[in-house]
Design a protein around this motif. Structure first.
Motif, PDB file in Angstrom:
ATOM      1  N   PHE A 194     -29.999 -10.587   3.757  1.00 27.41           N
ATOM      2  CA  PHE A 194     -28.774 -10.765   2.986  1.00 27.41           C
ATOM      3  C   PHE A 194     -28.808 -12.082   2.210  1.00 27.41           C
ATOM      4  N   THR A 202     -31.024 -11.912  -0.714  1.00 30.48           N
ATOM      5  CA  THR A 202     -30.465 -11.051  -1.755  1.00 30.48           C
ATOM      6  C   THR A 202     -29.334 -11.737  -2.488  1.00 30.48           C
ATOM      7  N   ALA A 203     -28.449 -12.402  -1.742  1.00 25.15           N
ATOM      8  CA  ALA A 203     -27.275 -13.025  -2.367  1.00 25.15           C
ATOM      9  C   ALA A 203     -27.716 -14.038  -3.429  1.00 25.15           C
ATOM     10  N   ILE A 227     -28.723 -12.072  -6.551  1.00 28.95           N
ATOM     11  CA  ILE A 227     -27.555 -11.486  -7.220  1.00 28.95           C
ATOM     12  C   ILE A 227     -26.900 -12.541  -8.091  1.00 28.95           C
ATOM     13  N   HIS A 228     -26.680 -13.699  -7.493  1.00 25.88           N
ATOM     14  CA  HIS A 228     -25.988 -14.762  -8.214  1.00 25.88           C
ATOM     15  C   HIS A 228     -26.818 -15.236  -9.404  1.00 25.88           C
TER      16      HIS A 228
END
Lengths: 557, 198, 348
Positions: free
Chosen positions: C114, C117-118, C121-122
């Protein structure tokens, strides 16, 4: 005792005219007969859905093929998806639940037998209604017949402006009505389990199949209903001039997506949880050990039920939600994989140290375990939203969900068929044909769905009736199509086995697998009243206790 | 495997399970709550987003009297149930009839309001987003009230024919669960439409 | 006076010829690799996705190896040996330690995945737009793409031209994504993940291609009958070539008196209801802008090569090329059709 009752019943029905038999079946409220009706109905639609899939695969086996027109192809994928979800998977799983839950909890029937029949006929007739669209859907000349908006029916493609005629209404109304049937059956299963267990069967002693169907039914109540609500809104838009999804009036196309996927994601857990139930009943019997970690299996399923209601927007990662929303749904989609993975470990733990028997039901279970593991892992890949921005809407996703539905659910269903067919019909399915069915289907399945991941990675979107040559997709698509035919042959072998064994299979007796749950304590098939006297249980495996009075489970629970 | 004798296991003392009618009704209520939730979400989401046409503040009048009618009908149906359990059929029938009248008044009030909205303010389901979401949500609730009144009416008829006694208490209570649900939904709809939404 | 005018005309003609020459030089080069492989990125968003994907594939591959091995081992080791079917094995009901272990380890894996991934994404979604960015508005239609460059005054269709971006001095292209009808999705795998075009909603995406060339993709959200042939062609060009292309696209349509008959036909038939040609009275917006039709390599959103025969067939019988597209069959006589096509061929 029970064989005499069966002999009397058989003698009575042998002499009667076929219209009377037909009338009995049409008006039945017996959970066993309704279960069989659901299962046979689903098998028929499985064949139809399979034909639709085969037609699509023939069209796609080479670029710029013209086996079907784009209009027909678009109807095919819409009808294939709608059929398989609503008129194959849901009915067959409700069919098994209907048949087995009362037997496994020591009850004589479901809580509401007439509601049971009503729910079946709602589902059955709505399926016929959907297919009537091929004949009667046009409404407006040239506006097409069967729905062609995809099984998610995204707005505003379903608005009058973009879907003239009545084809979209056939989708909406048939799925809406079958949804009411599903809700009815879910209410029935829950009430049966809470109110009709035999004495001694506390919830902590109930076998996993009723437990998991209880969780599934609870999910149905709050999952199908959002779709029903959205479909009512769509009908308001299409017929009363409403603007729920009317972007010209300030409405939102995205809100349909939210409502649909709030249904759509938990729906796939609704479909897989009964298959988990099959695994949890069959693997222990063919490993000769109890399920490893019963309380965790129940807890993990309840966990899945709740968490799965929070992941829906992972189907919408590409619609431009904020980075916070995308991160949230990434997290929840990964979290739901934890209890799911735990179940795989528990089945592994059940097999570990056991004495595995590789009869056909167990072969399909082992296939399920490997394939469900793989599809869970491709699911984790899709949960990673940036990765999903590439993979969503492509053949990678199509491969992933068919891996779960065919490699998981269908394999689990085949295991259930081979395991419970003896109980339902009193005869064993042919073991050699079963093994042939398994190996053919395994080869065809992997040929199609392993390879199908590749065109997705190479940029091939889904729902396209043809594609450009030279993009690296051509050979892959051909192999995928060939695998489809092998699976088709395997299914024909299965159907032949069903029909042949129904008439000529060896008699099964009460308990051909040496199993431990209550349905194996009555004759095969069971008498109409299920149990001569309602049993009392003291553990999770009442027949183990009876067969091993020196070492009953009740001592360890 | 067929010759095993069944050992005698004594049933646990007091093995009692919930009444299936109430479990079934509870499930139905859960399912219906989910449907209403989606309509409420749509209503809230579209607040302030209509591109034209009347807005809630301009045209809505809080239906206090009819709300009191509907909510008191929950009280009357509850007391009617109690009377039936205690065998007082006459009192039961009287209060049951009063419940139906109160519910009918509520429906009448809804109809009156809709008449005013349509003919005086030109607000229909197709006027704008507010019209669509308002009529759908309030209409869905009114449909449930109507179905409830029909069921209550059926019980009234059976009751007048002398066929409803304390033995049918459980069934009557199950039906009154539905009626309470309909009232609870109105509390939510009322709050969302007439308080939050303005 | 007169000499000045003559010189002026010659300069104008020379300029036009020069521009035309440059136009020819900006024909999209043959694609180096026509396979739109997500694992061959040429732009930062697609690159970031590849790195993250490799990490995820590594972890999931490891999980598969471990669990798969255990499953295989169990299937092999614990099969019932011949003659040993009489007794039941030890009836084990569970083990708290083992179950705890195989709960904690997946939780840790999820936390790691996670967080990784975060970050990505940002980085992709919240990337700031530099001042030097090229801004394009892409509008999805059934079944073609409209491109507008508001700052540059260009309106075109179906073939997107953008400049290559030098990592030292980035000139990314930021696209606003709109839709005129149903949902569509902009997916050029080698440049970025897909982003949908949804009516009544403004989405954004960005690319910064690192090399020139032609990149392929297509609409990735089912939008109706001809969703399959709503193809994407993105030509990434050197800054000079891009500027030349922009300059050419900004010009009104070339006037060729030889084909005036065809032009009059265009202006007086239903063509003008849907199509626009800069500098004429055709200002329809339902269909693609045709001002520089011949600067495109394909017609019908990539469904056919832009040749005289295909152009003629498209106008006569669109269903032969793209059945179910919204282009109507224009009921023209052969002579009229030929004149019209000759006129369209002048729209370079």
């Amino acid at each position: 005792m029970s064989s005499d009752a069966m002999a009397i019943q058989a003698a009575e029905s042998a002499g009667q005219p076929w219209v009377e038999t037909l009338h009995e079946w049409v008006t039945t409220v017996d959970h066993k007969r309704l279960g069989i009706l659901y299962i046979v109905y689903a098998l028929i639609f499985l064949i139809i859905g399979g034909v639709e899939a085969t037609a699509m695969r023939i069209q796609l086996m080479r670029p710029h093929n013209d086996f079907v027109s784009p209009q027909v192809f678009n109807r095919l994928f819409t009808m294939h998806g709608t059929t398989m979800i609503f008129f194959v998977a849901m009915p067959v799983l409700f069919g098994f639940a209907n048949y087995l839950v009362p037997l496994m909890i020591g009850a004589r029937d479901m809580a509401f037998p007439r509601l049971n029949a009503f729910s079946f006929w709602l589902t059955a007739l709505s399926g016929f209604f959907l297919y009537f669209s091929f004949v009667g859907g046009s409404g407006l000349y040239g506006a097409g017949n069967a729905p062609d908006v995809g099984w998610w029916a995204y707005a505003p493609l379903t608005a009058r402006a973009f879907s003239p005629g009545h084809s979209s209404d056939y989708w909406t109304v048939s799925v809406l009505v079958s949804g009411f049937g599903s809700i009815g059956t879910a209410i029935n299963i829950i009430a049966t389990i809470f109110s009709m267990r035999c004495p001694g069967m506390k919830l902590s002693r109930m076998p996993l199949l009723p437990w998991l169907n209880l969780v599934m039914s609870g999910m149905v109540l709050i999952t199908i209903t959002p779709l029903s609500a959205a479909q009512i809104m769509l009908l308001v838009d299409r017929y009363l001039g409403g603007h729920f999804f009317d972007t010209q009036a300030g409405g939102s196309a995205a809100i349909w997506m939210h409502f649909f996927w709030i249904f759509g994601h938990p729906e796939v857990y609704i479909l897989i949880i009964p298959c988990f139930a099959f695994m949890s009943e069959i693997i222990p019997v063919f490993s000769r050990k109890p399920i490893f970690g019963y309380p965790v299996m129940v807890g993990a399923t309840i966990c899945i039920g709740f968490v799965s209601m929070s992941v829906w927007a992972h189907h919408m990662f590409s619609i431009g939600m904020s980075s916070y929303s995308n991160a949230f749904f990434t997290l929840t989609s990964m979290v739901v994989g934890i209890p799911t993975g735990i179940k795989i470990f528990n089945w592994l733990g059940t097999m570990w140290g056991g004495k595995l028997i590789f009869k056909t039901p167990m072969l399909f279970c082992i296939g399920f375990l490997f394939q469900f593991l793989i599809s869970g892992l491709t699911g984790i890949m899709l949960a990673v939203s940036p990765f999903d921005w590439q993979l969503t809407g492509s053949y990678f996703v199509v491969a992933h969900f068919h891996y779960v539905i065919v490699g998981g659910i269908i394999f689990g269903l085949f295991a259930a068929f081979y395991y419970w067919f003896p109980k339902i019909t009193g005869r064993m399915l042919n073991e050699s044909l079963g093994k042939l069915h398994f190996w053919l289907f395994l080869i065809g399945f992997h040929m199609t769905f392993d390879v199908m991941h590749i065109p997705g990675i190479l940029g091939m979107p889904r729902r396209i009736y043809t594609y450009e040559p030279g993009r690296g997709w051509d050979t892959m698509n051909l192999i995928v199509t060939i695998g489809t035919f092998i699976q088709g042959i395997a299914v024909l072998v299965f159907v032949a086995n069903l029909i042949y064994s129904y008439f000529k299979g060896p008699r099964a007796g009460n308990d051909p697998w040496d199993a431990w749950t209550l349905e194996w304590s009555v004759s095969s098939p069971p008498p109409e009243y299920n149990f001569a006297s309602i049993p009392t249980v003291a553990s999770r495996r009442p027949l183990w206790d009876r067969k091993h009075p020196e070492d009953p489970d009740s001592r360890y629970e | 495997m067929s010759a095993i004798t069944t050992p005698i296991v004594h049933a646990p003392e007091g093995w009692s399970l919930p009444y299936r009618g109430k479990v079934g009704m509870a499930c139905l209520i859960i399912a219906e709550s989910a449907i209403f939730t989606i309509f409420v979400v749509a209503y809230l989401f579209y607040l302030g987003k209509s591109l034209s046409g009347p807005s809630p503040r301009e045209v809505l009048e809080t239906p206090i009297f009819y709300t009191i009618c509907l909510l008191s009908s929950s009280l009357t149906i509850h007391v009617a149930s109690r009377f039936l359990e205690g065998g007082k059929r006459g009192a039961f029938l009287g209060l049951w009839l009063l419940t139906i009248v109160l519910g009918g008044l509520f429906l009448f009030g809804t109809g009156q309001e809709w008449h005013r909205l349509i003919y005086e303010h030109g607000l229909t389901i197709s006027t704008n987003l507010f019209g669509t979401t308002y009529y759908s949500l309030v209409g869905l609730h009114a449909t449930h009230v109507t179905v409830g009144l029909v069921m209550l009416g059926v019980v009234l008829l059976f009751g007048l024919a002398g066929r409803v006694g304390p033995e049918q208490s459980a069934r009557v209570e199950t039906l009154s669960m539905y009626w309470h649900f309909v009232d609870a939904v109105w509390v939510v709809v009322f709050t969302v439409v007439y308080i939050v939404g303005r | 006076m007169v000499v000045g005018r003559v010189v002026g005309v010659f300069v104008l003609l020379a300029g036009i010829l020069l521009a035309a020459g440059l136009c020819n030089a900006t024909q999209p080069p043959a694609p180096a690799n026509p396979v739109p492989n997500i694992f061959e990125p040429h732009s930062t968003p697609a690159d970031s996705i590849l790195h993250l994907s490799n990490f995820v594939l590594g972890i999931t591959g490891l999980i598969f190896a471990v669990v798969g091995t255990l499953l295989t081992y169990a299937v092999v080791k614990f099969r019932t040996k011949a003659g040993d079917a009489q007794s039941e094995p030890a009836q084990v009901y569970g083990s708290t330690q083992i179950e705890l272990a195989w709960t904690v380890i997946p939780i840790l894996i999820v936390v790691v995945l996670f967080l990784a991934t975060a970050r990505v994404i940002h980085a992709i979604e919240d990337a700031p737009k530099p001042a030097a960015a090229v801004e394009v508005t892409a509008i999805g239609h059934q079944f073609w793409w409209e491109y507008r460059y508001p700052a540059l005054g260009v309106v075109t269709a179906n073939e997107l031209h953008i400049p290559v971006s030098d990592p030292e001095h980035p000139t990314p292209t930021f696209l606003k994504l709109l839709s005129a009808d149903t949902d569509h999705s902009f997916w050029v795998p080698q440049l970025a993940g897909k982003t949908d075009l949804i009516p009544n909603r403004i989405n954004e995406t960005w690319v910064d291609p690192h090399r020139t060339g032609l990149f392929l993709g297509q609409c990735a959200q089912y939008c109706g009958t001809q969703h399959a042939k709503m193809l994407l062609r993105v030509s990434v060009e050197t800054p000079e070539a891009f500027q030349a292309w922009v300059n050419a696209q900004k010009q009104p349509a070339i006037e060729d008196e030889k084909e005036a008959a065809g032009k009059r036909l265009f202006e007086t038939t239903a063509c003008v209801n849907c199509h626009a040609i800069g500098g004429t009275n055709a200002t329809g917006r339902f269909g693609p802008d045709l001002t520089h039709l011949m600067s495109r390599a394909t017609i019908a959103a990539g469904a056919a090569e832009n040749t005289k025969e295909n152009l003629r067939l498209w106008i006569l019988k669109p269903d032969a090329i793209k059945p179910g597209s919204l282009m109507p069959a224009m009921q023209l006589t052969d002579a009229d059709l030929d004149a019209l096509v000759r006129y369209l061929e002048t729209l370079k």
